[in-house]
Design an enzyme around this catalytic site. Structure first.
Site, PDB file in Angstrom:
ATOM      1  N   TYR A  33       0.826  -1.215   0.000  1.00 59.41           N
ATOM      2  CA  TYR A  33       0.000   0.000   0.000  1.00 59.41           C
ATOM      3  C   TYR A  33       0.857   1.260   0.000  1.00 59.41           C
ATOM      4  CZ  TYR A  33      -4.716  -1.874   0.753  1.00 59.41           C
ATOM      5  OH  TYR A  33      -5.932  -2.472   0.606  1.00 59.41           O
TER       6      TYR A  33
ATOM      7  N   ASP B 195      -2.723 -17.992   0.482  1.00 67.22           N
ATOM      8  CA  ASP B 195      -3.749 -18.564  -0.408  1.00 67.22           C
ATOM      9  C   ASP B 195      -4.422 -19.762   0.262  1.00 67.22           C
ATOM     10  OD1 ASP B 195      -1.325 -19.935  -0.614  1.00 67.22           O
ATOM     11  OD2 ASP B 195      -1.548 -20.403  -2.751  1.00 67.22           O
TER      12      ASP B 195
ATOM     13  N   ASP C 111     -12.129  -9.387   4.153  1.00 66.09           N
ATOM     14  CA  ASP C 111     -13.417  -9.360   3.443  1.00 66.09           C
ATOM     15  C   ASP C 111     -14.006 -10.770   3.362  1.00 66.09           C
ATOM     16  OD1 ASP C 111     -13.378  -6.601   2.958  1.00 66.09           O
ATOM     17  OD2 ASP C 111     -14.107  -6.862   0.908  1.00 66.09           O
TER      18      ASP C 111
ATOM     19  N   ASP D  36      -6.298  -7.185   3.850  1.00 66.32           N
ATOM     20  CA  ASP D  36      -7.458  -6.544   3.213  1.00 66.32           C
ATOM     21  C   ASP D  36      -8.353  -7.608   2.598  1.00 66.32           C
ATOM     22  OD1 ASP D  36      -9.007  -4.393   2.186  1.00 66.32           O
ATOM     23  OD2 ASP D  36      -8.045  -4.674   0.240  1.00 66.32           O
TER      24      ASP D  36
ATOM     25  N   LYS E 190       3.300 -15.262   1.897  1.00 67.89           N
ATOM     26  CA  LYS E 190       3.616 -16.134   0.767  1.00 67.89           C
ATOM     27  C   LYS E 190       5.132 -16.301   0.743  1.00 67.89           C
ATOM     28  CE  LYS E 190       1.438 -17.083  -2.667  1.00 67.89           C
ATOM     29  NZ  LYS E 190       1.005 -18.443  -3.135  1.00 67.89           N
TER      30      LYS E 190
HETATM   31  C1  IPM Z   1     -10.436  -1.466   3.921  1.00 74.72           C
HETATM   32  C2  IPM Z   1     -10.695  -0.796   2.608  1.00 74.72           C
HETATM   33  C3  IPM Z   1      -9.570   0.183   2.343  1.00 74.72           C
HETATM   34  C4  IPM Z   1      -8.300  -0.608   2.161  1.00 74.72           C
HETATM   35  C5  IPM Z   1      -9.804   1.160   1.184  1.00 74.72           C
HETATM   36  C6  IPM Z   1     -11.099   1.925   1.329  1.00 74.72           C
HETATM   37  C7  IPM Z   1      -8.648   2.113   1.039  1.00 74.72           C
HETATM   38  O1  IPM Z   1     -10.845  -1.740   1.609  1.00 74.72           O
HETATM   39  O2  IPM Z   1     -10.306  -0.750   4.931  1.00 74.72           O
HETATM   40  O3  IPM Z   1     -10.409  -2.688   3.955  1.00 74.72           O
HETATM   41  O4  IPM Z   1      -8.019  -1.126   1.067  1.00 74.72           O
HETATM   42  O5  IPM Z   1      -7.556  -0.726   3.142  1.00 74.72           O
HETATM   43 MG    MG Z   2     -10.921  -3.765   2.302  1.00 77.25          MG
END
Ligand code: IPM
Ligand code: MG
Length: 369
Positions: free
Chosen positions: A142, A225, A253, A249, A192
């Protein structure tokens, strides 16, 4: 004693709607528990760009550095997609994370019993799930340099750099081990190492910190993975997962869906202790600004409310009050109250954002009698 201070940055899309419900709960703590927070508010993301031409003004950044905790709603929206990368709403959030040095991002994935049938996985896979993903938040791909889109010969090349120092790995590993000691005492580190040098170093440093400082915690390693697959196959094998910025990240999710809805998941981003002993801290829901439902009163405020509960726990040492808020959320879900994102085949009473907030306040009131 001075009152604890909060900076609210509600942001874009559904951010202001879900934050309005958090403000009710902050008010409830003043009225009913004698805990008064000094709250200030400011702009972040697209709404800050509209006013200041940047997604986070310097004055807002300075305020964030001074308060005990920042509460953030969400940033972004289609209107801002055309903006230059440097002023996109997300840059406001990334600047806060980077300049406050919030290196440890805590993303719990807990399955509330009332929602176990709502997950896309089978009830027995997710019921009782309680895992914590610790995502490194201020480094890695990032932020690594070089980055950019450059011309090479007769075509362009897009470059981002995965970069981790030993100290960056060590400090987030310590956060994970400390948390594990207060939970199931197990950490699984994901990278990884089979293809990336940064992963090789990650594994080495985590192993060293473990051996020297946390030998009492059970440590395992997994390629990220495989970790993604295991999260979906048998998520209850995990207690604390520690991983880098980008894997964190993606994995968080995936973990979110185990719990039924992204509308349920809070997060805490923590840095080093300030002069008053509290860590630098920002709390935000994992979900985004959801422009498709913004302004309709449909959004689920629970992730944002649970983020405030995390603030009570990690910034204000009010663990019992955090438990109270979480129990109030569990109660309204058990009562069958559901925002649109939680309406599945098994039904329930459909309600909107403010009604969900009101129901949680009522459950908090009931917890006092
Ligand atoms: C998260 C989001 C952020 C990230 C974005 C909005 C910059 O996806 O907080 O998970 O990628 O970190
Ligand atoms: Mg995210």
């Amino acid at each position: 004693m001075t009152n604890p201070t909060l900076l609210i940055l509600a942001g874009d899309g559904i951010g202001p709607e879900v934050m309005a419900e958090v403000k009710k709960i902050i008010g409830w703590y003043g009225d009913r528990r004698g805990v008064t927070f000094d709250v200030s508010e400011d702009l972040v993301g697209g709404c800050a760009y509209d006013v200041h031409g940047v997604p986070l003004a310097d004055a807002t950044m300075a305020k964030a550095q001074e308060v005990d905790a920042v509460l953030l709603g969400a940033v972004g929206g289609p209107k801002y997609d055309v903006l230059d990368f440097s002023v996109k709403p997300e840059r406001g959030l990334l600047r806060l994370r980077k300049e406050m040095d919030l290196f440890a991002n805590l993303r719990p994935a807990q399955c509330f019993d009332a929602l176990a049938d709502f997950s896309s996985l089978k009830r027995e896979i997710v019921a009782g799930l309680d895992i914590m993903i610790v995502r490194e938040l201020t480094s890695g791909v990032y932020f690594g340099e070089p980055r950019g889109i450059f011309v090479e010969g007769n075509e362009r090349v897009g470059i981002n750099t995965q970069r981790y120092t030993e100290s960056e790995i060590a400090r987030v590993a310590r956060s994970a081990f400390e948390l594990a000691r207060k939970r199931g005492n197990r950490v699984c580190s994901m990278e990884k190492a089979n293809v990336m040098e940064s992963g090789v170093l990650w594994r080495e440093v985590v192993t060293k910190v473990h051996a020297e400082e946390y030998p009492d915690v059970a440590l395992s390693h997994m390629y990220a993975d495989n970790g993604a697959m295991q999260l979906v196959r048998n998520p209850k094998q995990f207690d604390v997962i520690v991983t880098d910025n980008l894997f964190g990240d993606v994995l968080s999710d995936a973990a979110a869906m185990l719990t039924g809805s992204l509308g349920m998941l809070p997060s805490a981003s923590l840095g080093l202790p300030m002069a008053n002993g509290r860590p630098k801290a920002l709390y935000e829901p994992v979900h985004g600004s959801a422009p498709d439902i913004a302004g309709q009163g449909k959004a689920n405020p629970i992730a944002c409310i649970l983020s405030f509960a995390m603030a009570l726990r990690y910034s204000f040492d009010m663990g019992a009050e955090a438990d109270r808020v979480e129990a109030a959320v569990a109660k309204v879900l058990a009562d069958g109250l559901r925002t649109a994102d939680l309406m599945g085949a098994e039904g329930g009473t459909p309600i909107g954002t403010t009604q969900m907030g009101d129901a949680i306040i009522a459950a908090l009131d009931a917890s006092l009698v």
